[in-house]
Write an enzyme that holds these catalytic residues in place. Structure first.
Site, PDB file in Angstrom:
ATOM      1  N   HIS A   2      96.882  26.616  77.347  1.00 58.22           N
ATOM      2  CA  HIS A   2      98.206  26.573  77.599  1.00 58.22           C
ATOM      3  C   HIS A   2      99.030  28.056  77.181  1.00 58.22           C
ATOM      4  O   HIS A   2      98.320  28.493  76.293  1.00 58.22           O
ATOM      5  CB  HIS A   2      99.813  26.078  77.733  1.00 58.22           C
ATOM      6  CG  HIS A   2      99.925  25.534  75.956  1.00 58.22           C
ATOM      7  ND1 HIS A   2     100.289  26.580  75.134  1.00 58.22           N
ATOM      8  CD2 HIS A   2      99.433  24.730  74.825  1.00 58.22           C
ATOM      9  CE1 HIS A   2     100.414  26.847  74.111  1.00 58.22           C
ATOM     10  NE2 HIS A   2      99.848  24.865  73.771  1.00 58.22           N
ATOM     11  N   CYS A   7      97.256  22.278  70.388  1.00 55.49           N
ATOM     12  CA  CYS A   7      96.685  22.657  71.900  1.00 55.49           C
ATOM     13  C   CYS A   7      95.517  23.657  72.029  1.00 55.49           C
ATOM     14  O   CYS A   7      95.441  24.265  70.836  1.00 55.49           O
ATOM     15  CB  CYS A   7      97.647  22.648  72.397  1.00 55.49           C
ATOM     16  SG  CYS A   7      98.483  20.989  73.110  1.00 55.49           S
TER      17      CYS A   7
END
Length: 365
Positions: free
Chosen positions: A157, A173
């Site tokens: 992301h 992440c």
């Protein structure tokens, strides 16, 4: 009655049959054409067998390979391979020390534009101040694009903290710069394979542009270096030795500081040393400003930069009251803070360079 006239040799065998009607003559010509056509087809087949062309290729060999993503934890980079074999790479932030990072094969399960960030139960337990959800906007840590992977709560992301990209700063992440995630998001498809490896993938090999066809290898041609030129005497005379790095300066507020982040810096010698290098660079810069008003203005700017740094890093490294009570959490926070303080010296140097443009320095015109 129509028939054939036969001529026989001395042994009684028929050696010539001559049609005695027009119909039989036409039939004979048709048979001759058929024999010639069969002979031509046989010759063409033999030629094709001797010299196979593109029609003999397997159809599977003509199909292009799809896109794929590989992430190297050692490189801290994401590699996007295009169907033509070209590879583009982008920097990423990976999980901070103490946070498990998934390794192996997965795939893209979902694409989200303008995603809503919902902290996990573990994140909210560690930081009760976190909201249950953060809508799209400048405060959303996922940025504008997210690619959810097969691992729970793991995604590729964007971020609202671009300075963290390239470091160990995430909760597991893979963060990307806003422009980079937009490029990858546009090229990604649901089901695209993703592989995460611990080792390096880039090494010293230059990045392959997307337009390079598959199988093309860049070859570096070495040429003999030109003969060295003699340095002018004047240049040697005025050469200056490299400037030594500034000595670390201790924070005079350590005796009274109570904020968790400043206490951790003051109490850990290695962190105090890293913080002192940036402080020494600032003090040396301010001491060289002749104009008191300009010095006060520059000092204010540097203090504001330090305050913003503390706010961002305290949240990024999860440094809060009670962190030092858990040895594992404290070790992870100190490692994250060491990386941030090491980068801060470069940030301070760049900030001082920008301030020099509007500040009158003693000894300079």
């Amino acid at each position: 009655m129509h028939g054939f006239t036969t001529f026989r040799g001395d042994r009684g065998r028929g050696v010539l049959l001559r049609p005695t009607t027009a119909a039989t003559a036409i039939l004979a010509r048709c048979l001759l054409w058929a024999l010639l056509a069969l002979a031509g087809i046989a010759g063409q087949g033999a030629a094709q067998a001797a010299d196979p062309g593109p029609a003999n290729l397997e159809p599977a060999n003509l199909e292009p390979v799809g896109r794929s993503i590989a992430i190297s934890l050692a490189d801290r980079r994401l590699y996007l391979t295009d169907p033509d074999g070209g590879t583009r790479s982008f920097p990423v932030a990976i999980g901070r020390p103490g946070v498990p990072i998934p390794v192996g094969d997965s795939s893209i399960k979902r694409k989200r534009r303008d995603p809503t960030w919902r902290p996990t139960a573990n994140q909210r337990r560690d930081n009760p101040a976190l909201p249950r959800a953060v809508p799209p906007g400048p405060n959303n840590p996922l940025g504008r694009f997210a690619l959810d992977l097969g691992w729970p709560a793991i995604a590729i992301h964007g971020t609202n903290d671009p300075d963290s990209v390239g470091t160990r700063a995430s909760g597991g992440c893979f963060r990307m710069l806003p422009a980079d995630i937009e490029t990858v998001f546009a090229a990604a498809e649901v089901g695209m394979p993703v592989r995460v490896v611990r080792g390096a993938l880039g090494g010293a090999t230059p990045e392959l542009p997307a337009s390079r066809p598959a199988g093309t290898v860049a070859v570096a041609v070495k040429t003999a270096p030109p003969p060295p030129l003699a340095a002018p005497v004047s240049a040697v005379a005025i050469a200056k030795p490299p400037e030594p790095p500034p000595a670390p300066v201790a924070d005079p507020r350590c005796a009274t500081m109570t904020a968790p982040l400043r206490r951790m810096i003051c109490d850990v010698p290695a962190l105090a040393f890293l913080d002192g290098r940036a402080r020494g660079t600032q003090d040396r810069f301010l001491a060289g400003i002749a104009d008191p008003a300009a010095r006060a203005g520059a000092a204010y700017e540097l203090i504001q930069d330090e305050r913003r740094f503390h706010e961002r890093i305290a949240a990024l490294c999860w440094i809060r009251s009670g962190t030092e009570g858990d040895p594992a959490v404290a070790a992870a926070a100190q490692s994250c803070l060491a990386t941030a303080l090491d980068r801060r010296l470069n940030d301070v140097t760049e900030r001082i360079a920008s301030l020099r443009g509007g500040t009158r320095i003693a000894g300079q015109p």
